[in-house]
Design an enzyme around this catalytic site. Structure first.
Site, PDB file in Angstrom:
ATOM      1  N   CYS A   1      39.775  41.933  41.260  1.00 44.73           N
ATOM      2  CA  CYS A   1      39.724  41.898  42.725  1.00 44.73           C
ATOM      3  C   CYS A   1      40.009  43.336  43.144  1.00 44.73           C
ATOM      4  O   CYS A   1      40.993  43.934  42.679  1.00 44.73           O
ATOM      5  CB  CYS A   1      40.784  40.958  43.291  1.00 44.73           C
ATOM      6  SG  CYS A   1      41.025  41.146  45.077  1.00 44.73           S
TER       7      CYS A   1
ATOM      8  N   CYS B   1      33.441  43.756  46.070  1.00 39.21           N
ATOM      9  CA  CYS B   1      34.237  42.534  46.209  1.00 39.21           C
ATOM     10  C   CYS B   1      33.815  41.546  45.124  1.00 39.21           C
ATOM     11  O   CYS B   1      32.695  41.027  45.159  1.00 39.21           O
ATOM     12  CB  CYS B   1      34.011  41.926  47.594  1.00 39.21           C
ATOM     13  SG  CYS B   1      34.919  40.385  47.844  1.00 39.21           S
TER      14      CYS B   1
HETATM   15  N1  DGL Z   1      38.634  42.447  47.369  1.00 41.34           N
HETATM   16  C1  DGL Z   1      38.046  41.183  47.139  1.00 41.34           C
HETATM   17  C2  DGL Z   1      37.677  40.944  45.688  1.00 41.34           C
HETATM   18  O1  DGL Z   1      37.381  41.890  44.974  1.00 41.34           O
HETATM   19  C3  DGL Z   1      38.615  39.941  47.774  1.00 41.34           C
HETATM   20  C4  DGL Z   1      39.905  39.970  48.509  1.00 41.34           C
HETATM   21  C5  DGL Z   1      40.052  38.787  49.440  1.00 41.34           C
HETATM   22  O2  DGL Z   1      39.490  38.878  50.537  1.00 41.34           O
HETATM   23  O3  DGL Z   1      40.675  37.799  49.054  1.00 41.34           O
HETATM   24  O4  DGL Z   1      37.621  39.827  45.226  1.00 41.34           O
END
Ligand code: DGL
Length: 215
Positions: free
Chosen positions: A176, A70
């Site tokens: 993301c 993340c």
């Molecule tokens: N998948 C996450 C990232 O790489 C964040 C997604 C979210 O919860 O907004 O930033």
């Protein structure tokens, strides 16, 4: 070895799949925080409150290394997590340096959550590597929820990719992990001269190095 993989939602699953594919001799335990996603608009304090218990649970369940899948968590709290968490952490992060190495026009696009774009860690990456580049940072604030809930609005994505092209970006960074699920759609919408990059392979390579030091 047990490898704990964490994300707010389905983004981390794409990363976990890649790890399982390339490290089949290890066990991957994937945990997310669907109840509290999206993380992309949360403060550092709240992220710490939400993430630390999840990671400690993974460690209690026997994980010897943690993968933060993340970008929002990495760019906002990875330093604090490294102090708090007792096992090595391998983390995805926006591929700013790689983008600067690939771009021919000097212009590139970073698709990320609002919290990632605002974070000092990301701002530092821009300052360190991209001070001579023009970086387009579109508003992708709706994307992770759209992907999580499987309600992908292709028109919305097309609009942003068109804007990116108008900015003469020849590299699009998926910063993301949720966006990994629409990588093919983004590639289809971008022209052939645009390279779309995301960090799964470098992350797995780094994970292999960390595991080799632990065994
Ligand atoms: N998948 C996450 C990232 O790489 C964040 C997604 C979210 O919860 O907004 O930033």
């Amino acid at each position: 070895m047990k490898i704990g993989v964490f994300d707010s939602g389905v983004g981390g699953l794409s990363v976990a799949n890649k790890i399982m594919e390339q490290l089949p001799e290890h066990e991957v335990v994937f945990v997310n925080d669907k109840d509290n996603m999206p993380y992309g608009n949360k403060t550092k304090e709240l992220l710490m409150e939400l993430v630390v218990p999840k990671l400690n649970k993974l460690i209690n369940d026997g994980c010897e290394v943690i993968v933060i899948a993340c970008n929002t968590v990495t760019t906002n709290i990875v330093n604090e997590l490294r102090k708090e968490i007792k096992v090595p952490i391998v983390a995805v992060e926006p591929m700013v340096k790689t983008a600067t190495e690939i771009t021919k026009t000097g212009n590139f696009t970073i698709c990320a959550t609002p919290s990632t774009l605002k974070s000092p860690r990301y701002q530092k990456l821009l300052k360190e590597f991209a001070s001579n580049n023009i970086v387009f940072q579109p508003d992708c604030s709706k994307w992770s929820f759209m992907i999580e809930s499987d309600q992908i609005d292709k028109k919305e994505i097309k609009k942003i990719i068109e804007e990116s092209k108008m900015n003469n970006s020849d590299v699009i960074v998926l910063a993301c992990t949720h966006y990994h699920w629409i990588e093919d759609m983004i590639k289809e919408l971008a022209s052939n001269e645009v390279t779309v990059i995301q960090p799964e392979q470098p992350l797995v390579d780094q994970l292999k190095r960390v595991i080799s030091q632990l065994t």
